[in-house]
Structures are given as structure tokens and as C-alpha cells.
Enzyme design. Structure first.
Site, PDB file in Angstrom:
ATOM      1  N   LYS A 139      80.291 109.982  45.966  1.00  0.00           N
ATOM      2  CA  LYS A 139      79.095 109.565  44.854  1.00  0.00           C
ATOM      3  C   LYS A 139      78.700 110.691  44.061  1.00  0.00           C
ATOM      4  O   LYS A 139      78.708 111.684  44.810  1.00  0.00           O
ATOM      5  CB  LYS A 139      78.202 108.071  45.539  1.00  0.00           C
ATOM      6  CG  LYS A 139      78.223 107.663  45.742  1.00  0.00           C
ATOM      7  CD  LYS A 139      79.206 106.772  44.954  1.00  0.00           C
ATOM      8  CE  LYS A 139      79.424 105.333  45.341  1.00  0.00           C
ATOM      9  NZ  LYS A 139      79.508 103.677  44.549  1.00  0.00           N
ATOM     10  N   ASP A 160      82.791 108.905  41.702  1.00  0.00           N
ATOM     11  CA  ASP A 160      82.173 106.947  41.303  1.00  0.00           C
ATOM     12  C   ASP A 160      80.764 107.283  40.374  1.00  0.00           C
ATOM     13  O   ASP A 160      79.692 107.890  41.230  1.00  0.00           O
ATOM     14  CB  ASP A 160      82.323 106.272  42.506  1.00  0.00           C
ATOM     15  CG  ASP A 160      81.174 105.296  42.144  1.00  0.00           C
ATOM     16  OD1 ASP A 160      81.049 104.199  40.946  1.00  0.00           O
ATOM     17  OD2 ASP A 160      81.052 104.243  42.593  1.00  0.00           O
ATOM     18  N   GLU A 189      84.002  97.343  38.436  1.00  0.00           N
ATOM     19  CA  GLU A 189      83.370  96.398  39.695  1.00  0.00           C
ATOM     20  C   GLU A 189      82.011  95.040  38.857  1.00  0.00           C
ATOM     21  O   GLU A 189      82.104  94.551  39.222  1.00  0.00           O
ATOM     22  CB  GLU A 189      82.793  97.564  40.119  1.00  0.00           C
ATOM     23  CG  GLU A 189      81.469  97.440  40.668  1.00  0.00           C
ATOM     24  CD  GLU A 189      81.062  97.911  41.626  1.00  0.00           C
ATOM     25  OE1 GLU A 189      79.930  98.431  42.071  1.00  0.00           O
ATOM     26  OE2 GLU A 189      81.793  99.365  41.538  1.00  0.00           O
TER      27      GLU A 189
END
Length: 441
Positions: free
Chosen positions: A201, A253, A308
Site C-alpha cells: 500500500k 496500491d 475493485e
């Protein structure tokens, strides 16, 4: 006298699900769910009741004959469409009900969901797919031709994936807020368990993200951490992924944190760690924004992934049309069930975009292993398209085991003990947390 807002509090997500079971007078059942993260789950449950209520009195076999037509009917109520249409709460609630109907279908035929679908003829699979609003990109005739072209070798692919399992990636080492020691330990554990795709992340601090990325790279790029050998970075499955000499792949991400110009500047600053892609760099339904980011990052060799939070097949259609993504990330519960997922898998195959499902929350890993096997065996014909971001049922190769129980359907039935313990608000866990008090309205 005036009143002013003085402060606010935020709380971490609380992984949850809205769960539904469809019953019949013959004893056949179907279980479905949609993933949530806490507050708002009760709203989704109300929507599920509205959608599932329309099924009462209907014969399941009338749906099973043409699941694409059944999906269209489930989404056709004009009053419920007003609070969508085909997006938001009503759409993820539709996912739970459609998934439950597919689970019932698979159980009625005595097969896991993936096996039910890969055993379909191309004509049956086309009839199971949602095509409304996407025929400017993919017609039923085109889809049929694609599926017929993949018939050759289908049984060999099925035998291979059931033997080897399905490739996976892992995010466990890459969460924000972990200590360096924990990141190092979890990365090495993942390597030992056979993983070679890792995701971290990013988005809160560029310098720290770069430092963390270098640390992870130093571990996954070190041949000493591969006592049993490593993958050839020039192999077809690693092509275009910025794989290191050890065959390790790193992804990043951002969870929608940036505007478009910020995303471009920030990710360019992480080029040194050579990520395969940046996931969710901006608002999930901004197709043109993603396209701009992709064009700007292409000289750095960094791709773009999203999906997503893409709330329906039309968003994916536009992402494909705009040449906006390198990786398509379906969500088994954001899209409204299997029939809509099939439409996105087919569009992705037509555009040559690899599919990398979102998973990791309640039930998502159990769902997406079915969807990825369907894609590999019946639609794309390649296993290099899909990976999963969380551990579920793994084998020693760092791969997902393919569901084999003919009674498990879509693999989502919850243990009765889990429901008794955690169902809101009267499960034992919640009653205990309240000290036996009745929850406030």
C-alpha cells in the site's frame, strides 16, 4: 444560542458481509453474500430483502434455464432501479442474491460453481451472461465465437489447474503502518510459502513509501532467499511485469487517494522500485482519468490497474474503450453476481487485458477462485491473467487449491457456529460486547 460541530472520530473498517440464504420447498438451498466493511451493512440487508422477495413463488429451474435472462429480470424492477440503477447499495445487494441463485444452481447439479460453468456449452455460457449495455463492445455472437475457439484444450487446462492450483499474490507484508521488522518477517514468510508476487500500500508519504519499497525489493530480489530456486524473469508469465532477476514482482496500491495530476507525480517518484502497476490511483469510475495516468506512466514502465470499486460492467467497458488500464480487477460482490462477472471476463479477453481479481475480505477469496478457474479454462485460456491478494486454502506451491466438493456450490456457506457467534446484533460476540444490553435503535 448556536451549536457548532466540535470534532469527529473515524474508525477502522470492520470486515463484514450481508449474507442471504434462499430456501425451496424441496430442501434445495442457495447461499450468497456481499462484502461490506461495517456501518451500512444493515442498509444492504434491507436491499437484499427487497430483491430476494421477488423470487418468492418462482421455480428455480425457470431461472437455471437461462441465467443471463434471470439476471436481467433481477435488475429490472423500476422502483429499485431508481435507487441505482445498477450501482451502489442496490447493486451489491443484487450480487448477494444472484450469487445465492448461482450457488443453488451448482448444488442442484452436484458440482462446484466453476465446474458447472466450464461444463456448459459455449451457447449455454453465453446465455448465462449479462449483455445489456455492452453490445457496442461485445456482441453475443462475438462471445460465442471466442468461447468456441477456446473449446480445444479445455479439458487439458482443467486437469492442469486442478493438479497445480491457481497462482496467487499476497498483500500481507505491504500494509501501511507495519514496522520494518514485521514487513521483513512477513515478506520472508511469503517467499517461503511459494509467493513471487507482492503488493504494498502507498499514498501517505512518498519518501517512506520509497524506503519501504526498497526494503521489500531487497528481500524479494535476493537470490539467497530462494533456497529452492526462483522463476525465470524472461518466462511468458512474467512478461511486462517488471520482474526482478529472481522473478519477483512488486505491485503498489493507493486505494483512490489521489487526483489525476497527483497520481502521476507520486507514482513517477516510485519508479525506482519498479512496480508492475499502480492500483486504484484515482476515483474508480473516472475512465478518462485512468487513461491519462496510464499514458503518463507508460515511459516509466508502470501499468495501471483498477476495478475493485468499478460498480458495473459499463464502467469496465469504458475503461477498456479508453485504453485506460493494463490490469482488470473484478470484484465478485461489487459486480452484481456471476452473470455480470462473466460479461467483464469476456470483454477483458477480447481486449487482451489480464484479470486480477480483488479479494481478501469476507468470502471474496472463496468466490474468486471459482471465477478465475472459469476464466482460465473456458474464456482466456491462460493462468497468467489472475492472482489473488490474500491467503485462503493454499498448497505448497503458493497456489490456491481448486474447489472439488460437489456439494459446496459457490463455496460460500457459512458455518452455523460463525453465524451464531457473529450475526448482528444478537450473536454471542455482540451480546457479550454490550454486556447483555439491547442495542440502541
Amino acid at each position: 444560542m448556536t451549536t457548532k460541530i466540535t470534532h469527529f472520530e473515524t474508525h477502522d473498517c470492520d470486515y463484514s458481509s450481508a449474507y442471504v440464504t434462499l430456501y425451496t420447498d424441496s430442501g434445495l438451498v442457495g447461499h450468497g453474500m456481499t462484502f461490506t466493511i461495517g456501518r451500512g451493512t444493515d442498509i444492504v440487508c434491507h436491499a437484499i430483502r427487497e430483491i430476494a422477495g421477488r423470487l418468492i413463488g418462482r421455480e428455480p429451474e425457470s431461472f437455471f434455464e437461462n441465467m443471463g435472462k434471470a439476471w436481467d429480470w433481477m435488475c429490472s424492477d423500476s422502483q429499485l432501479r431508481w435507487i441505482g440503477p445498477e450501482k451502489g447499495v442496490i447493486h451489491i445487494a443484487t450480487a448477494a442474491v444472484n450469487n445465492a441463485l448461482w450457488d443453488m444452481f451448482a448444488r442442484a447439479r452436484g458440482k462446484p460453481l466453476w465446474k458447472l460453468i466450464v461444463d456448459m456449452t459455449p451457447e449455454e455460457l453465453v446465455n448465462a451472461t449479462a449483455f445489456r449495455y455492452i453490445t457496442d463492445v461485445l456482441t453475443r455472437e462475438e462471445a460465442l465465437a471466442m468461447l468456441k475457439a477456446k473449446e480445444a484444450g479445455k479439458r487439458e487446462r482443467e486437469a492442469l489447474v486442478t493438479k497445480l492450483g491457481y497462482p496467487a499474490y499476497i498483500t500481507s507484508a505491504g500494509w501501511l503502518g507495519y514496522s520494518d521488522e514485521k514487513v521483513s518477517r512477513l515478506t520472508k514468510e511469503a517467499l517461503a510459502n511459494g509467493f513471487n508476487h507482492f503488493k504494498m500500500k502507498v499514498g501517505t508519504d512518498l519518501k517512506d513509501d520509497l524506503r519501504r519499497g526498497k526494503m521489500i525489493r531487497s528481500i524479494i530480489d535476493d537470490p539467497a532467499n530462494y533456497p529452492s530456486g526462483f522463476k525465470d524473469p524472461s518466462s511468458p508469465e512474467l512478461a511486462g511485469k517488471n520482474a526482478s532477476p529472481t522473478g519477483a514482482v512488486l505491485m503498489i496500491d493507493a486505494n483512490q487517494v489521489w487526483d489525476v495530476p497527483q497520481a502521476i507525480e507520486y507514482v513517477a517518484g516510485l519508479a525506482e522500485i519498479k512496480p508492475w502497476f499502480i492500483e486504484e490511483p484515482t476515483a474508480p469510475d473516472d475512465a478518462l482519468g485512468h487513461a491519462a495516468i496510464r499514458r503518463a506512466l507508460k515511459p516509466y514502465g508502470i501499468g495501471v490497474a483498477t476495478g475493485e470499486h468499478a460498480h458495473n460492467r459499463m464502467v469496465f467497458k469504458q475503461l477498456f474503450q479508453a485504453d485506460a488500464i493494463d490490469v482488470c480487477q473484478i470484484d465478485s460482490c461489487r459486480l452484481a453476481g456471476v452473470s455480470e462477472v462473466l460479461s467483464v471476463l469476456l470483454m477483458a479477453a477480447k481486449f487482451g487485458i489480464p484479470v486480477c481479481p480483488h479479494a481478501g475480505g469476507v468470502g471474496l477469496c472463496e468466490y474468486v477462485i471459482h471465477l478465475s478457474v472459469i476464466d482460465y479454462v473456458a474464456i482466456s485460456g491462460t493462468m497468467e491473467r489472475n492472482h489473488f491478494p490474500y491467503r485462503c486454502t493454499m498448497n505448497e506451491r503458493g497456489r490456491y487449491n481448486v474447489p472439488s466438493n460437489p456439494k459446496e456450490g459457490y463455496s460460500i456457506e457459512m458455518y452455523k457456529e460463525s453465524i451464531a457467534e457473529f450475526e448482528w446484533p444478537n450473536g454471542h460476540y455482540w451480546v457479550g460486547a454490550r454486556g447483555g444490553k439491547v442495542p440502541s435503535a
